[in-house]
Design an enzyme around this catalytic site. Sequence first.
Site, PDB file in Angstrom:
ATOM      1  CG  HIS A 155      62.076  22.348   4.438  1.00 43.94           C
ATOM      2  ND1 HIS A 155      62.964  21.630   5.184  1.00 43.94           N
ATOM      3  CD2 HIS A 155      62.450  23.648   4.580  1.00 43.94           C
ATOM      4  CE1 HIS A 155      63.829  22.441   5.754  1.00 43.94           C
ATOM      5  NE2 HIS A 155      63.530  23.683   5.396  1.00 43.94           N
ATOM      6  CD  GLU A 156      60.989  26.848   3.332  1.00 46.18           C
ATOM      7  OE1 GLU A 156      60.743  27.707   4.206  1.00 46.18           O
ATOM      8  OE2 GLU A 156      62.115  26.340   3.188  1.00 46.18           O
ATOM      9  CG  HIS A 159      60.311  26.486   8.340  1.00 49.89           C
ATOM     10  ND1 HIS A 159      61.048  26.025   9.401  1.00 49.89           N
ATOM     11  CD2 HIS A 159      61.087  26.302   7.242  1.00 49.89           C
ATOM     12  CE1 HIS A 159      62.211  25.584   8.968  1.00 49.89           C
ATOM     13  NE2 HIS A 159      62.260  25.727   7.663  1.00 49.89           N
ATOM     14  CG  ASP A 166      65.787  25.276   8.398  1.00 45.50           C
ATOM     15  OD1 ASP A 166      64.892  24.665   7.794  1.00 45.50           O
ATOM     16  OD2 ASP A 166      66.116  26.448   8.141  1.00 45.50           O
TER      17      ASP A 166
END
Length: 891
Positions: A155-156, A159, A166
């Site tokens: 998930h990170e 980014h 998000d």
Amino acid sequence: SITMASEAVAVLLLVFLSGSTFGIKLEGNGYTDVLIAINPVVPENPLLIERIKEMMSNASSVLFTATEDKFYFEEITILVPPNWSQGGYGRTKTETYEKAKIIINEENRAYGDQPYTLQYGQCGSESRYIHLTTKFILDDELIKLYGPRDKVLVHEWAHLRWGVYDEFDDGQPFYKGAHSDIQATRCSLELDGKIVNRINHTNCTHIDPNNKIYTQDCVFLADSEQWENTASLMSYPSLHKVTRFCSNKTHNSEAPNAQNRMCDNRDVMDVIFTSSVDAKANVQPLKGPHPVPRFTVMQRGQRVVCLVLDVSGSMRQQAASLFLTTIVEDHSYVGIVTFTKDAKTLKPLTVIHGEESRTQLVRYLPSEANGGTDICKGLKKGFEELRKDNGNTMGDEIILLTDGESELNCASEVKESGAIVNTIALGPSANKELKMLSEISGGKYFYASENLDQTELVNVFASLTTTNGDLTHQTILLDSSGMKGKGILNGTVSVDHTIGNKTTFLVLHESQSPEDIEIKSPSGQIYDFIDFQHSSISKMHSLVIQGTAETGEWTYTIKNTLSDQYITITITSCAVSDAIPPVTVKAHMSQQSIDGSKPMLVYAEVNQKGVPVILADVMATLKSDSGDQYQLQLLDNGAGADAFRNDGIYSRYFTTSKNGRYNLKVKVQRKNKSKNNGQVRLKRHSVAPYVPGYVIKGKSLIVMNPPKPPVSEDDLQADVGSFTRTAIGESFSVSLPPGVPPPNFPPNKITDLNAEIEEDKVMLTWTAPGEDMDQGTADSYEIRVSMDLEALRGSFSGAHLMNTSDIRPLEAGSTEEYSFLSSYIINAEPETVMFFAVRSCDKDSLMSDMSNVAKATKIVPFVPTTTTPTISQYPSPNLKRSSGSNVYFKY
């Protein structure tokens, strides 16, 4: 010659293979040069390293599945602190803490143990770093709160690497869909769950009378079991069967989340494969299983640096003196080499262990100017000195200063040395390929002018600090200024409560000492000429405030009325104690070179150990090698170049059309501004979603997690009062293609459009763009509205046009507020959802990109249901509309 041509080809090949920056690389399907750094405050723990390896190995498989067998982690380096002693760790080459893309640290008071990514660029742009805490890595209880570590890491990573955002939103957890149904903010809409009261976990009946959606007392709990390969990891990475990113088939383009706002309602997979740094790689799915990651654990030793200086001159000697007396860290090893047509060692490697060793080194700086330079001979002599401590140059450092134009036929040797080469090009004649030496070695590149009344070279040397993550022992540049000719140089500098140790005022002059120097403390204590230490050789006067400098405004006055010369002053300080991290500023451009086809962005990060510092005045000065100077006030307003309001990141577009090498200086000041006491909402960066609880499907059982520890506004911002900081960014170049006219940029895209409908009137607000990006004043606006989001996105010009003939755009950065009474809205049915967008036009008829899409609902009285809803997208045979609720739920 043939030899020169071959070396030039080799140089270009090295630059190509090394990439434009030292960082993560994609080689085939695998990511290499992934650097994870552990902060020195973290106690040595072999289990931590094993858990990091386990997390990254498992994350590689998650990443491979999520990207449809295209990406995985191949080579990972873990950089441990220099104070760890139990592991027999390998020696670093060019790896440093500040280059790491994943940081392992203690908890951050603005985030606690919640993983986050420092992300503030445009959609598709790489972010700065991922922040994880040791507790997140070691404490399995946090898996309940955030999900499995491997999935949170991916998930990170999305980014960090691909610049996606998000797909949940704690600020807007619910919204009204196009069919007037209340939905939880998520992607995809296939994610099932229930809306319950946060307190008693029963059906939620609290409706906000203004927007007719659930209040903050309500929370959406996802079902623990979902369909196989459900999306999205940017919304619910904690769920076992959520293994994909949203694609064009599953994307929820209506949700009021950061992904839709920042990326024009595009799905994550589209951004990854068409707009991110990996888009041009055209990677094909890997046949068969992916290889397991390879790990290397390394440790950086004491700093070992050699100054490699061509000819002298008072300004160069003074700048190098500042580095030796004030900047270079205690216990570092420093040598000095000088070169002209030949090279020689002036001072072998010497350990810094007190003022006497620093003073001795200054005495060995070259004092005479000579003609002709051979840069490569200087570098080779520098490598020779660096080998004398342990037989090799790996991880060592060179600071090369030259104004010479000699050939660079030693790029291969620089690359193979494993040393970091920082280059400083002095004056317009300095070889333009010096930048390449820094690129291939992981060093920094700077350009400084030869104007004696400027502080550029001194500022560069003041910025050449190195850090292992502990900022409390690093010298911080507060301010610098200068003048040319006879007169009085005066000014003020703020010393805040985070600094005050080793506070130094350094005055430099060209020929004759100034008649008087006066430094005045906040309490009125005067330090005058006799309190300074003088050096006639390097023409320096320095004052070190004993103990801790007073907090408040310090003033300086330098009287120089007899000699027509340059005078400069530089003020530095260090953290007040090990327990209080200092306010720091980092300045950089969005890229290090540009061909004029698109504008660059200027960034300044202002924070106190990750906690944003807001409401500061931030001024960037950009100066070219031809003498052109530009000043830009950087803004933290969430508009134009700035991604988010009040996140401590200050930004602006730079739209020059003149070729040249440019340097970057950013000065940050805040005067008598205390905390905002809740009047300003602060922005946290992209985070891993906290899991409030979940529903066990088929058992009608709700499982709640402990409430997330609240983060107050006090925790979200640094309370430092008045302060002054100066930061120097790496130099960059502008190279417009020959024969191509200078670019003419349109107004910037509006990114903060907001819409509200009250009865039959719509109120629109946004931040005004400029004539050229975010500078100047636009000429006109074009506003359109549609009841179909996809129709508006697909054909802006085909949507209904609002009458904007009476609108006169305000100057860039101003707040625009307009209300409209339109038959389009009057004739709309109650509960109708409408979508608005804006484009701006400049005087040359250049149009901006379409703004973010703002959504508003024509509200009618709302009667809440008494039935606990289960959210879904549209009515279907197994769904039934709840009377008066506009929310679908399963029976």
